[in-house]
Design a protein around this motif. Structure first.
Motif, mmCIF file in Angstrom:
data_model
loop_
_atom_site.group_PDB
_atom_site.id
_atom_site.type_symbol
_atom_site.label_atom_id
_atom_site.label_comp_id
_atom_site.label_asym_id
_atom_site.label_seq_id
_atom_site.Cartn_x
_atom_site.Cartn_y
_atom_site.Cartn_z
ATOM 1 N N HIS A 42 0.835 -1.202 0.000
ATOM 2 C CA HIS A 42 0.000 0.000 0.000
ATOM 3 C C HIS A 42 0.873 1.257 0.000
ATOM 4 C CE1 HIS A 42 -3.496 2.510 0.696
ATOM 5 N NE2 HIS A 42 -2.846 3.094 1.693
ATOM 6 N N THR A 43 1.936 1.259 0.807
ATOM 7 C CA THR A 43 2.808 2.432 0.843
ATOM 8 C C THR A 43 3.532 2.613 -0.476
ATOM 9 O OG1 THR A 43 3.098 2.300 3.242
ATOM 10 C CG2 THR A 43 4.779 3.492 2.018
ATOM 11 N N VAL A 44 3.948 1.522 -1.091
ATOM 12 C CA VAL A 44 4.590 1.602 -2.410
ATOM 13 C C VAL A 44 3.686 2.338 -3.393
ATOM 14 C CG1 VAL A 44 5.230 0.223 -4.429
ATOM 15 C CG2 VAL A 44 6.114 -0.386 -2.184
ATOM 16 N N SER A 45 2.400 2.055 -3.336
ATOM 17 C CA SER A 45 1.465 2.655 -4.296
ATOM 18 C C SER A 45 1.051 4.077 -3.923
ATOM 19 C CB SER A 45 0.209 1.780 -4.408
ATOM 20 O OG SER A 45 -0.497 1.764 -3.188
ATOM 21 N N ASN A 48 4.691 9.090 -2.846
ATOM 22 C CA ASN A 48 5.219 9.677 -4.083
ATOM 23 C C ASN A 48 5.999 10.955 -3.801
ATOM 24 O OD1 ASN A 48 3.933 7.826 -6.059
ATOM 25 N ND2 ASN A 48 2.047 8.679 -5.216
ATOM 26 N N ASP A 49 6.934 10.887 -2.878
ATOM 27 C CA ASP A 49 7.671 12.089 -2.494
ATOM 28 C C ASP A 49 9.048 12.125 -3.151
ATOM 29 O OD1 ASP A 49 8.276 14.456 -1.320
ATOM 30 O OD2 ASP A 49 8.045 13.788 0.751
ATOM 31 N N ASN A 50 9.046 11.998 -4.453
ATOM 32 C CA ASN A 50 10.271 12.081 -5.255
ATOM 33 C C ASN A 50 11.377 11.189 -4.702
ATOM 34 O OD1 ASN A 50 9.080 13.949 -7.065
ATOM 35 N ND2 ASN A 50 9.493 15.616 -5.642
ATOM 36 N N ASP A 51 12.500 11.787 -4.329
ATOM 37 C CA ASP A 51 13.638 10.998 -3.875
ATOM 38 C C ASP A 51 13.772 10.974 -2.360
ATOM 39 O OD1 ASP A 51 14.464 10.275 -6.439
ATOM 40 O OD2 ASP A 51 15.527 12.175 -6.706
ATOM 41 N N LYS A 52 12.711 11.291 -1.669
ATOM 42 C CA LYS A 52 12.738 11.254 -0.211
ATOM 43 C C LYS A 52 12.256 9.894 0.301
ATOM 44 C CE LYS A 52 12.473 16.219 0.581
ATOM 45 N NZ LYS A 52 11.789 17.310 1.320
ATOM 46 N N GLU A 65 5.313 11.302 6.658
ATOM 47 C CA GLU A 65 6.160 12.466 6.452
ATOM 48 C C GLU A 65 7.514 11.934 5.993
ATOM 49 O OE1 GLU A 65 5.346 15.653 6.722
ATOM 50 O OE2 GLU A 65 3.294 15.217 7.363
ATOM 51 N N SER A 66 8.196 12.678 5.137
ATOM 52 C CA SER A 66 9.411 12.138 4.519
ATOM 53 C C SER A 66 10.657 12.913 4.938
ATOM 54 C CB SER A 66 9.280 12.159 3.003
ATOM 55 O OG SER A 66 9.081 13.483 2.539
#
Length: 398
Positions: A42-45, A48-52, A65-66
């Motif tokens: 679920h988290t994979v999908s 979507n925080d770019n390279d964080k 939060e990233s």
């Protein structure tokens, strides 16, 4: 029905009831592993925080939060993905694990002076190499070990923590108990083509920590300051605990895990003995559900936050401690306690379920600075799934 028949029936009933009671008390690790796998997917999908990289989830929030790749937590998310792949053989998880691991390569593209390269890269690249034997992973890990070794002060006998603090705050050589966790990278490198001296550095760091970090009651300082010219002990302090002399739960957890790992890598009995002393000091202070308060000496107990991350670290460490110990009674003792810890973490109190995208609730990062207090934290999830996988391997062996 004659007396013998009645007795036979009663014996069968008793045996059946005992079996049902045993089954009721057994911990279904596979069910919880499946839960972790689903959460990871679920988290994979949804992340979507770019390279964080995922770091924490606030109490009333649902999404991570990233933080940037240079932060010490960056290795835990790809590490979770490698563990989730290992538990499921799901190729989508393997692909995501490889993707996030590759994103960490930039860490080694510039001069590094971080004592946390083990956390950052061994949790990700290390697990990736273990599962895939990708030669590029091995090359980067060997380079990371060499970088970590540059922080070693042979006069003191430990790796320097937080180099920037020495410069900006005029701190002398100082080492945190967390650094015990980073030694695994050095041990691995020494066995896999790196300089043999990496092994000696790791051993000396553990020996020095054993001598100066552990108080007479077998609890640990968070930070120890040394004279960098002659190696003398100056003082012990805290950075994340309640006071300099208090029992900060996660610091004790790092010590238990770190010395257990050092025994596995060296066979030195003193490391096993130290791990046991630290474990017993931790266990005797636990509340009934075996999930520690963030610091055992906080005067606000029981009205103070717990730390599920410390519980997950210790559960994993105790399972390994049980598998390494040849004394059957001691082995069963720590295995039993670890399973009870995992049962508690897997209860409705601590599983996040549909509350957010993490595995667990109620971890505490840095209470004195009011950072990440009573939240979901990525390293709690990492050591939780690690412990579950370790329990599965031990159970299948037995």
């Amino acid at each position: 029905m004659n007396k013998i028949s009645v007795l036979f029936v009663l014996m069968l009933m008793s045996k059946s009831m005992f079996s049902q009671e045993q089954n009721k008390d057994q911990f279904d690790y596979q069910k919880v592993l499946d839960y972790c796998i689903d959460k990871s997917l679920h988290t994979v999908s949804s992340f979507n925080d770019n390279d964080k990289f995922p770091r924490y989830i606030e109490t009333d929030a649902t999404h991570w939060e990233s933080d940037k790749v240079e932060n010490w937590i960056s290795g835990f998310w790809p590490g979770i993905l490698w563990y989730s792949f290992e538990a499921s053989n799901n190729l989508a998880l393997k692909q995501s694990a490889a993707l996030y691991t590759q994103k960490q390569q930039v860490v080694m593209d510039k001069p590094i002076r971080s004592h946390d390269l083990g956390f950052m890269l061994y949790c990700s690249y290390g697990n990736g190499y273990r599962l895939t034997k990708n030669s590029a992973y091995k090359t980067l890990l060997l380079s990371a070990a060499d970088s970590l070794a540059t922080l070693y002060n042979p006069t003191v006998g430990t790796i320097l923590s937080w180099p920037s603090k020495r410069k900006n705050n005029n701190w002398p050589h100082h080492t945190i108990i967390d650094n015990m966790m980073n030694l695994e990278l050095l041990f691995w490198a020494a066995k896999n083509g790196g300089a043999k001296n990496l092994y000696n550095i790791a051993v000396k760091h553990a020996e020095t920590t054993m001598k100066h970090h552990i108080r007479t009651d077998n609890t640990t300082y968070h930070v120890v300051f040394y004279n960098d010219k002659n190696g003398d002990f100056i003082k012990g302090k805290t950075h994340q605990g309640y006071t300099d002399d208090s029992l900060w739960a996660r610091g004790q957890a790092w010590g238990i895990y770190g010395f257990t790992m050092c025994y596995r890598e060296t066979g030195k009995v003193e490391f096993m003995e130290t791990a046991i002393k630290l474990a017993d000091a931790y266990i005797k202070n636990l509340p009934n559900d075996l999930i520690p308060y963030w610091d055992f000496n906080d005067p606000s107990i029981p009205n103070t936050p717990r730390d599920a991350s410390a519980a997950a670290v210790v559960a994993s460490a105790l399972l390994e401690l049980s598998s390494l110990n040849t004394d059957a009674l001691i082995s069963e003792k720590y295995k039993g306690i670890a399973i009870k810890m995992l049962q508690s973490l897997s209860s409705d109190m601590y599983l996040s379920k549909d509350k957010n995208n993490a595995f667990l609730l109620h971890s505490t990062g840095n209470k004195p600075k009011n950072r990440e207090v009573d939240v979901s934290i990525i390293y709690a999830d990492y050591y939780y799934i690690e412990a579950l996988l370790l329990l599965k391997k031990i159970s299948l062996k037995g």
